[in-house]
Design a protein around this motif. Structure first.
Motif, PDB file in Angstrom:
ATOM      1  N   TYR A 179      86.473 -16.993 105.933  1.00 50.70           N
ATOM      2  CA  TYR A 179      87.922 -16.839 105.890  1.00 50.70           C
ATOM      3  C   TYR A 179      88.553 -17.976 106.690  1.00 50.70           C
ATOM      4  CZ  TYR A 179      92.547 -15.132 107.131  1.00 50.70           C
ATOM      5  OH  TYR A 179      93.894 -15.028 107.343  1.00 50.70           O
ATOM      6  N   VAL A 180      89.481 -18.701 106.074  1.00 48.44           N
ATOM      7  CA  VAL A 180      90.076 -19.869 106.711  1.00 48.44           C
ATOM      8  C   VAL A 180      91.165 -19.430 107.693  1.00 48.44           C
ATOM      9  CG1 VAL A 180      91.212 -22.086 106.363  1.00 48.44           C
ATOM     10  CG2 VAL A 180      89.623 -21.222 104.629  1.00 48.44           C
ATOM     11  N   LEU A 181      90.884 -19.601 108.981  1.00 54.42           N
ATOM     12  CA  LEU A 181      91.866 -19.314 110.017  1.00 54.42           C
ATOM     13  C   LEU A 181      92.824 -20.473 110.213  1.00 54.42           C
ATOM     14  CD1 LEU A 181      89.453 -17.735 112.655  1.00 54.42           C
ATOM     15  CD2 LEU A 181      91.181 -16.511 111.320  1.00 54.42           C
ATOM     16  N   LYS A 182      92.296 -21.691 110.055  1.00 53.19           N
ATOM     17  CA  LYS A 182      93.115 -22.884 110.282  1.00 53.19           C
ATOM     18  C   LYS A 182      92.455 -24.061 109.585  1.00 53.19           C
ATOM     19  CE  LYS A 182      92.927 -24.777 114.328  1.00 53.19           C
ATOM     20  NZ  LYS A 182      93.062 -25.011 115.779  1.00 53.19           N
ATOM     21  N   GLY A 183      93.281 -24.915 108.999  1.00 53.61           N
ATOM     22  CA  GLY A 183      92.756 -26.127 108.388  1.00 53.61           C
ATOM     23  C   GLY A 183      92.664 -26.054 106.880  1.00 53.61           C
ATOM     24  N   LYS A 184      91.886 -26.984 106.308  1.00 52.82           N
ATOM     25  CA  LYS A 184      91.746 -27.104 104.858  1.00 52.82           C
ATOM     26  C   LYS A 184      90.286 -27.364 104.514  1.00 52.82           C
ATOM     27  CE  LYS A 184      96.333 -29.205 104.253  1.00 52.82           C
ATOM     28  NZ  LYS A 184      96.700 -29.294 105.673  1.00 52.82           N
ATOM     29  N   ALA A 185      89.877 -26.846 103.365  1.00 56.18           N
ATOM     30  CA  ALA A 185      88.502 -27.036 102.904  1.00 56.18           C
ATOM     31  C   ALA A 185      88.502 -27.214 101.394  1.00 56.18           C
ATOM     32  CB  ALA A 185      87.630 -25.844 103.300  1.00 56.18           C
ATOM     33  N   LYS A 186      87.380 -27.688 100.894  1.00 56.31           N
ATOM     34  CA  LYS A 186      87.236 -27.856  99.447  1.00 56.31           C
ATOM     35  C   LYS A 186      85.840 -27.399  99.039  1.00 56.31           C
ATOM     36  CE  LYS A 186      85.348 -32.565  99.704  1.00 56.31           C
ATOM     37  NZ  LYS A 186      85.461 -33.975  99.277  1.00 56.31           N
ATOM     38  N   THR A 187      85.694 -27.006  97.783  1.00 60.67           N
ATOM     39  CA  THR A 187      84.386 -26.838  97.174  1.00 60.67           C
ATOM     40  C   THR A 187      84.250 -27.898  96.099  1.00 60.67           C
ATOM     41  OG1 THR A 187      85.327 -25.122  95.727  1.00 60.67           O
ATOM     42  CG2 THR A 187      84.094 -24.387  97.664  1.00 60.67           C
ATOM     43  N   TYR A 188      83.021 -28.375  95.902  1.00 57.27           N
ATOM     44  CA  TYR A 188      82.816 -29.497  94.989  1.00 57.27           C
ATOM     45  C   TYR A 188      81.400 -29.480  94.451  1.00 57.27           C
ATOM     46  CZ  TYR A 188      80.400 -31.489  99.013  1.00 57.27           C
ATOM     47  OH  TYR A 188      79.521 -31.686 100.057  1.00 57.27           O
ATOM     48  N   LYS A 189      81.226 -30.182  93.336  1.00 60.43           N
ATOM     49  CA  LYS A 189      79.913 -30.402  92.744  1.00 60.43           C
ATOM     50  C   LYS A 189      79.659 -31.899  92.693  1.00 60.43           C
ATOM     51  CE  LYS A 189      78.358 -27.887  89.388  1.00 60.43           C
ATOM     52  NZ  LYS A 189      77.400 -27.011  90.098  1.00 60.43           N
ATOM     53  N   SER A 190      78.390 -32.298  92.871  1.00 57.43           N
ATOM     54  CA  SER A 190      78.019 -33.718  92.841  1.00 57.43           C
ATOM     55  C   SER A 190      76.967 -33.953  91.764  1.00 57.43           C
ATOM     56  CB  SER A 190      77.452 -34.162  94.195  1.00 57.43           C
ATOM     57  OG  SER A 190      78.388 -33.979  95.226  1.00 57.43           O
ATOM     58  N   ASN A 191      77.070 -35.124  91.082  1.00 59.55           N
ATOM     59  CA  ASN A 191      76.028 -35.467  90.119  1.00 59.55           C
ATOM     60  C   ASN A 191      74.937 -36.282  90.803  1.00 59.55           C
ATOM     61  OD1 ASN A 191      77.040 -38.065  90.419  1.00 59.55           O
ATOM     62  ND2 ASN A 191      78.037 -38.127  88.405  1.00 59.55           N
ATOM     63  N   LEU A 201      90.387 -25.838  96.162  1.00 62.44           N
ATOM     64  CA  LEU A 201      90.925 -26.170  97.482  1.00 62.44           C
ATOM     65  C   LEU A 201      91.263 -24.878  98.219  1.00 62.44           C
ATOM     66  CD1 LEU A 201      93.377 -29.002  96.369  1.00 62.44           C
ATOM     67  CD2 LEU A 201      91.141 -29.307  97.441  1.00 62.44           C
ATOM     68  N   TYR A 202      91.111 -24.910  99.536  1.00 63.19           N
ATOM     69  CA  TYR A 202      91.354 -23.723 100.352  1.00 63.19           C
ATOM     70  C   TYR A 202      92.172 -24.100 101.577  1.00 63.19           C
ATOM     71  CZ  TYR A 202      87.466 -22.013  97.545  1.00 63.19           C
ATOM     72  OH  TYR A 202      86.657 -21.669  96.499  1.00 63.19           O
ATOM     73  N   SER A 203      93.017 -23.183 102.013  1.00 61.48           N
ATOM     74  CA  SER A 203      93.808 -23.385 103.221  1.00 61.48           C
ATOM     75  C   SER A 203      93.909 -22.060 103.966  1.00 61.48           C
ATOM     76  CB  SER A 203      95.199 -23.936 102.876  1.00 61.48           C
ATOM     77  OG  SER A 203      95.892 -23.020 102.047  1.00 61.48           O
ATOM     78  N   VAL A 218      72.706 -18.039  93.898  1.00 65.24           N
ATOM     79  CA  VAL A 218      72.881 -19.083  94.909  1.00 65.24           C
ATOM     80  C   VAL A 218      74.246 -19.736  94.715  1.00 65.24           C
ATOM     81  CG1 VAL A 218      70.412 -19.515  95.075  1.00 65.24           C
ATOM     82  CG2 VAL A 218      71.784 -20.820  93.443  1.00 65.24           C
ATOM     83  N   TYR A 219      74.662 -20.533  95.709  1.00 58.27           N
ATOM     84  CA  TYR A 219      75.917 -21.259  95.582  1.00 58.27           C
ATOM     85  C   TYR A 219      75.835 -22.235  94.414  1.00 58.27           C
ATOM     86  CZ  TYR A 219      77.222 -19.621 100.271  1.00 58.27           C
ATOM     87  OH  TYR A 219      77.542 -18.857 101.361  1.00 58.27           O
ATOM     88  N   LYS A 220      76.884 -22.234  93.582  1.00 61.70           N
ATOM     89  CA  LYS A 220      76.948 -23.151  92.450  1.00 61.70           C
ATOM     90  C   LYS A 220      77.623 -24.471  92.816  1.00 61.70           C
ATOM     91  CE  LYS A 220      75.203 -20.381  89.283  1.00 61.70           C
ATOM     92  NZ  LYS A 220      75.311 -19.042  89.865  1.00 61.70           N
ATOM     93  N   ASP A 221      78.234 -24.515  94.002  1.00 55.93           N
ATOM     94  CA  ASP A 221      78.852 -25.745  94.470  1.00 55.93           C
ATOM     95  C   ASP A 221      78.696 -25.816  95.984  1.00 55.93           C
ATOM     96  OD1 ASP A 221      80.639 -23.782  95.247  1.00 55.93           O
ATOM     97  OD2 ASP A 221      82.178 -24.357  93.793  1.00 55.93           O
ATOM     98  N   SER A 222      79.171 -26.899  96.574  1.00 58.19           N
ATOM     99  CA  SER A 222      79.128 -27.063  98.026  1.00 58.19           C
ATOM    100  C   SER A 222      80.531 -26.956  98.587  1.00 58.19           C
ATOM    101  CB  SER A 222      78.521 -28.428  98.388  1.00 58.19           C
ATOM    102  OG  SER A 222      77.201 -28.548  97.897  1.00 58.19           O
ATOM    103  N   ALA A 223      80.626 -26.711  99.897  1.00 62.01           N
ATOM    104  CA  ALA A 223      81.931 -26.609 100.553  1.00 62.01           C
ATOM    105  C   ALA A 223      81.942 -27.514 101.784  1.00 62.01           C
ATOM    106  CB  ALA A 223      82.212 -25.167 100.959  1.00 62.01           C
ATOM    107  N   ALA A 224      83.096 -28.141 102.014  1.00 65.21           N
ATOM    108  CA  ALA A 224      83.236 -29.029 103.164  1.00 65.21           C
ATOM    109  C   ALA A 224      84.660 -28.972 103.685  1.00 65.21           C
ATOM    110  CB  ALA A 224      82.870 -30.467 102.782  1.00 65.21           C
ATOM    111  N   ALA A 225      84.826 -29.318 104.953  1.00 71.16           N
ATOM    112  CA  ALA A 225      86.149 -29.344 105.573  1.00 71.16           C
ATOM    113  C   ALA A 225      86.870 -30.627 105.195  1.00 71.16           C
ATOM    114  CB  ALA A 225      86.013 -29.228 107.080  1.00 71.16           C
ATOM    115  N   LEU A 226      88.148 -30.524 104.877  1.00 72.77           N
ATOM    116  CA  LEU A 226      88.977 -31.703 104.586  1.00 72.77           C
ATOM    117  C   LEU A 226      89.633 -32.245 105.846  1.00 72.77           C
ATOM    118  CD1 LEU A 226      90.695 -30.607 101.262  1.00 72.77           C
ATOM    119  CD2 LEU A 226      89.094 -32.495 101.555  1.00 72.77           C
ATOM    120  N   GLU A 227      89.681 -31.432 106.895  1.00 65.30           N
ATOM    121  CA  GLU A 227      90.227 -31.810 108.190  1.00 65.30           C
ATOM    122  C   GLU A 227      89.616 -30.858 109.215  1.00 65.30           C
ATOM    123  OE1 GLU A 227      94.381 -31.195 107.352  1.00 65.30           O
ATOM    124  OE2 GLU A 227      94.330 -29.180 108.197  1.00 65.30           O
TER     125      GLU A 227
END
Length: 353
Positions: A179-191, A201-203, A218-227
């Motif tokens: 659960y996003v308390l603060k900031g921004k995140a994204k999920t993405y797929k890579s080739n 996108l998540y906020s 399993v997870y179908k994509d990855s997640a990372a922080a944008l900030e």
């Protein structure tokens, strides 16, 4: 006053059941057979239908089928009232979409408890719950009791992530809800070449990591922080306890968390078939809806050109050229700090038509 449609061909049962319901402050509409019941359901739009199975003209299964085929009443909760207790009859009714059974003979308490329980669950599903921790807490409290609320509100770990930090990786097994308390995140797929496609996108106020748990995969994509981002960690056991406790609440929770699926589908279609200008306009509008802030009367968005390119599904160089074109056309402005200001929202939207 809640309206209940009672469809029953036996006059004694019909009259006695109606009297019990009316004494409990329900408005009761009665029908003596299935055909008349469907007609009255369309006429009165009841809050609940109680229907016998074995009836002349049209039996209870036929009534349920007709109800589900009509858009104006198809979501009306439906309780079968029947003397038949064979397993196959129960299975058939549930497969057709019945919500509950009351087996004859029944007491007034059994009847009222079934009606009250079904109407309360309907009210829960009608509520627009906020897609944040308060919304989840309300569902927990309603479905499994106040004591279990501590599973979310006490001794919960909060993880902090720096920009570009990985939250979870594609192919891993999920064991927590974020659960996003603060900031921004994204999920993405890579080739295989490392090229990314941003899938969501998540906020602040968003959940992420739930799809794999709902699917049991399993997870179908990855997640990372944008900030710089802070996430609350909710153990999988708490999540499973919530959705396994109550079917109706589980359905509501799934809709609460997965409401953006159609948006994802549209995003992928746009990336596949839209022109470069439309792709970039669509990415800007997506960011505007998700992340925009008000700064001196304009809408400012801060995001790297690389991240914006992955959202648009295009090369960074092509994105930069298109942003320059949009600035020359006074659709956007690009400030010294790199933030993008939307100057003409309606024209950007027009580009997608």
């Amino acid at each position: 006053m809640k309206k209940i449609l009672l469809i029953e061909d036996n006059s004694d049962v019909r009259n006695n059941t109606a009297e019990i319901l009316e004494l409990s402050n329900y408005e009761v509409i009665v029908a003596e057979n299935g055909k008349a019941g469907v007609e009255k359901a369309l006429e009165y739009s009841p809050d609940l239908i109680i229907c016998d199975i074995m009836m002349p003209v049209l039996d209870g299964y036929g009534v349920l089928h007709a109800v589900h085929k009509n858009d104006t009443i198809k979501n009306t909760p439906f309780i079968f009232l029947t003397a038949k207790t064979e397993r196959d009859d129960f299975r058939k009714g549930m497969e057709l979409g019945a919500d509950d059974y009351i087996t004859k003979p029944f007491s007034g308490t059994e009847l009222l408890n079934a009606v009250d329980s079904r109407l309360k669950k309907v009210e829960l599903l009608k509520q627009e719950l906020s897609p944040d921790i308060e919304g989840l807490q309300y569902l927990m409290q309603t479905s499994i009791g106040k004591d279990h609320l501590k599973l979310l509100t006490e001794d919960r770990n909060n993880n902090k992530y720096k920009k570009k930090d990985i939250i979870y990786s594609e192919g891993n097994h999920p064991n927590r809800l974020y659960y996003v308390l603060k900031g921004k995140a994204k999920t993405y797929k890579s080739n295989d070449n490392g090229k990314e496609l941003v899938t969501e996108l998540y906020s602040t106020g968003d959940f992420l990591g739930y799809v794999a748990m709902l699917e049991g995969t399993v997870y179908k994509d990855s997640a990372a922080a944008l900030e710089e981002t802070e996430l609350a960690i909710i153990p999988r056991e708490d999540f499973d306890k919530l959705i396994n406790n109550n079917k109706e609440v589980a359905q509501k929770f799934i809709r609460l968390l997965a409401k953006n699926i159609s948006e994802k589908e549209n995003q992928l279609l746009n990336i596949a078939y839209n022109s470069l200008r439309k792709k970039v306009a669509d990415a800007l509008l997506m960011l505007y809806k998700k992340y925009h802030q008000t700064t001196e009367g304009t809408d400012a968005m801060m995001i790297s050109r690389g991240s914006l390119a992955t959202i648009a599904g295009t090369a960074k160089e092509s994105l930069i050229r298109t942003l320059s074109d949009f600035r020359n056309e006074k659709l956007i402005d690009i400030k010294n700090d790199g933030s993008i200001l939307i100057l003409n929202l309606k024209k950007l939207e027009f580009l997608l038509n």
